[in-house]
Scaffold this motif. Structure first.
Motif, PDB file in Angstrom:
ATOM      1  N   LEU A  55       0.816  -1.210   0.000  1.00  0.00           N
ATOM      2  CA  LEU A  55       0.000   0.000   0.000  1.00  0.00           C
ATOM      3  C   LEU A  55       0.853   1.265   0.000  1.00  0.00           C
ATOM      4  O   LEU A  55       0.533   2.239  -0.668  1.00  0.00           O
ATOM      5  CB  LEU A  55      -0.947  -0.004   1.204  1.00  0.00           C
ATOM      6  CG  LEU A  55      -2.034  -1.075   1.151  1.00  0.00           C
ATOM      7  CD1 LEU A  55      -2.658  -1.270   2.513  1.00  0.00           C
ATOM      8  CD2 LEU A  55      -3.079  -0.733   0.105  1.00  0.00           C
ATOM      9  N   ASP A  56       1.959   1.246   0.740  1.00  0.00           N
ATOM     10  CA  ASP A  56       2.817   2.425   0.843  1.00  0.00           C
ATOM     11  C   ASP A  56       3.716   2.624  -0.371  1.00  0.00           C
ATOM     12  O   ASP A  56       4.023   3.756  -0.741  1.00  0.00           O
ATOM     13  CB  ASP A  56       3.716   2.333   2.081  1.00  0.00           C
ATOM     14  CG  ASP A  56       2.949   2.455   3.384  1.00  0.00           C
ATOM     15  OD1 ASP A  56       1.788   2.930   3.371  1.00  0.00           O
ATOM     16  OD2 ASP A  56       3.515   2.051   4.416  1.00  0.00           O
ATOM     17  N   ASN A  57       4.153   1.519  -1.002  1.00  0.00           N
ATOM     18  CA  ASN A  57       5.188   1.604  -2.031  1.00  0.00           C
ATOM     19  C   ASN A  57       4.779   1.118  -3.413  1.00  0.00           C
ATOM     20  O   ASN A  57       5.547   1.274  -4.367  1.00  0.00           O
ATOM     21  CB  ASN A  57       6.426   0.828  -1.569  1.00  0.00           C
ATOM     22  CG  ASN A  57       6.947   1.363  -0.255  1.00  0.00           C
ATOM     23  OD1 ASN A  57       7.170   2.549  -0.092  1.00  0.00           O
ATOM     24  ND2 ASN A  57       7.116   0.472   0.712  1.00  0.00           N
ATOM     25  N   GLY A  58       3.611   0.478  -3.528  1.00  0.00           N
ATOM     26  CA  GLY A  58       3.170  -0.019  -4.824  1.00  0.00           C
ATOM     27  C   GLY A  58       2.877   1.132  -5.777  1.00  0.00           C
ATOM     28  O   GLY A  58       2.300   2.145  -5.384  1.00  0.00           O
ATOM     29  N   ASN A  61       2.593   2.970 -13.425  1.00  0.00           N
ATOM     30  CA  ASN A  61       3.034   4.081 -14.273  1.00  0.00           C
ATOM     31  C   ASN A  61       3.830   5.105 -13.475  1.00  0.00           C
ATOM     32  O   ASN A  61       3.728   6.310 -13.706  1.00  0.00           O
ATOM     33  CB  ASN A  61       1.840   4.754 -14.950  1.00  0.00           C
ATOM     34  CG  ASN A  61       1.186   3.885 -15.987  1.00  0.00           C
ATOM     35  OD1 ASN A  61       1.779   2.941 -16.487  1.00  0.00           O
ATOM     36  ND2 ASN A  61      -0.044   4.182 -16.313  1.00  0.00           N
ATOM     37  N   GLY A  62       4.592   4.649 -12.465  1.00  0.00           N
ATOM     38  CA  GLY A  62       5.420   5.533 -11.674  1.00  0.00           C
ATOM     39  C   GLY A  62       4.675   6.338 -10.628  1.00  0.00           C
ATOM     40  O   GLY A  62       5.248   7.201  -9.985  1.00  0.00           O
ATOM     41  N   GLU A  63       3.388   6.063 -10.451  1.00  0.00           N
ATOM     42  CA  GLU A  63       2.580   6.799  -9.482  1.00  0.00           C
ATOM     43  C   GLU A  63       2.102   5.855  -8.380  1.00  0.00           C
ATOM     44  O   GLU A  63       1.714   4.722  -8.660  1.00  0.00           O
ATOM     45  CB  GLU A  63       1.371   7.422 -10.165  1.00  0.00           C
ATOM     46  CG  GLU A  63       1.739   8.420 -11.246  1.00  0.00           C
ATOM     47  CD  GLU A  63       0.510   8.975 -11.940  1.00  0.00           C
ATOM     48  OE1 GLU A  63      -0.206   9.774 -11.322  1.00  0.00           O
ATOM     49  OE2 GLU A  63       0.268   8.556 -13.090  1.00  0.00           O
ATOM     50  N   LYS A  64       2.110   6.334  -7.138  1.00  0.00           N
ATOM     51  CA  LYS A  64       1.651   5.517  -6.016  1.00  0.00           C
ATOM     52  C   LYS A  64       0.174   5.185  -6.180  1.00  0.00           C
ATOM     53  O   LYS A  64      -0.606   5.987  -6.690  1.00  0.00           O
ATOM     54  CB  LYS A  64       1.891   6.231  -4.698  1.00  0.00           C
ATOM     55  CG  LYS A  64       3.364   6.314  -4.373  1.00  0.00           C
ATOM     56  CD  LYS A  64       3.578   6.658  -2.933  1.00  0.00           C
ATOM     57  CE  LYS A  64       5.070   6.575  -2.682  1.00  0.00           C
ATOM     58  NZ  LYS A  64       5.375   6.097  -1.374  1.00  0.00           N
ATOM     59  N   LEU A  65      -0.191   3.975  -5.744  1.00  0.00           N
ATOM     60  CA  LEU A  65      -1.574   3.521  -5.880  1.00  0.00           C
ATOM     61  C   LEU A  65      -2.555   4.513  -5.263  1.00  0.00           C
ATOM     62  O   LEU A  65      -3.600   4.805  -5.850  1.00  0.00           O
ATOM     63  CB  LEU A  65      -1.741   2.140  -5.250  1.00  0.00           C
ATOM     64  CG  LEU A  65      -0.967   1.015  -5.936  1.00  0.00           C
ATOM     65  CD1 LEU A  65      -1.075  -0.266  -5.139  1.00  0.00           C
ATOM     66  CD2 LEU A  65      -1.455   0.811  -7.360  1.00  0.00           C
ATOM     67  N   LYS A  66      -2.241   5.034  -4.080  1.00  0.00           N
ATOM     68  CA  LYS A  66      -3.147   5.978  -3.415  1.00  0.00           C
ATOM     69  C   LYS A  66      -3.369   7.222  -4.278  1.00  0.00           C
ATOM     70  O   LYS A  66      -4.469   7.759  -4.324  1.00  0.00           O
ATOM     71  CB  LYS A  66      -2.600   6.362  -2.052  1.00  0.00           C
ATOM     72  CG  LYS A  66      -3.539   7.222  -1.259  1.00  0.00           C
ATOM     73  CD  LYS A  66      -3.067   7.433   0.157  1.00  0.00           C
ATOM     74  CE  LYS A  66      -4.148   8.137   0.954  1.00  0.00           C
ATOM     75  NZ  LYS A  66      -3.849   8.167   2.367  1.00  0.00           N
TER      76      LYS A  66
END
Length: 78
Positions: A55-58, A61-66
Motif C-alpha cells: 500500500l505504501d510503495n506499490g 506508471n510511476g505513481e503511487k496507488l493511493k
C-alpha cells in the motif's frame, strides 16, 4: 466508482486479491508465497513483504496507488 482507497486497504490487509482497470489497462494485486504483489495483468509483478508495504510503495506508471485511485475505472475483489 464506489470503491474507496480505504476499502482497497481493508481488502488487501485481509488477504483479498484485487483487479482494477487504470488508463485502459488491467492491473492486479496478488497474495502469494513471494509476497504481496502488484502489476499489470499477465506481466511481471513487484512484490512486497507485507500488505502495508504494498500500500505504501506499490506504483503503476510511476505513481503511487493511493495517488491514482481516483482515476481507477473498475474494481473486482477476489
Amino acid at each position: 466508482m464506489d470503491y474507496s482507497f480505504e476499502e482497497f486497504e481493508r481488502d488487501i490487509n485481509i488477504g483479498h486479491e484485487i483487479e482494477f482497470r487504470f488508463k485502459g489497462k488491467i492491473y492486479r494485486t496478488v497474495n502469494v508465497k513471494e509476497g504481496y504483489g502488484v502489476g499489470e495483468h499477465l506481466k511481471e509483478f513487484v512484490y512486497f513483504n507485507t500488505p502495508q508495504e504494498l500500500l505504501d510503495n506499490g506504483t503503476e506508471n510511476g505513481e503511487k496507488l493511493k495517488d491514482i485511485w481516483n482515476e481507477v475505472e473498475a474494481v473486482t475483489v477476489f
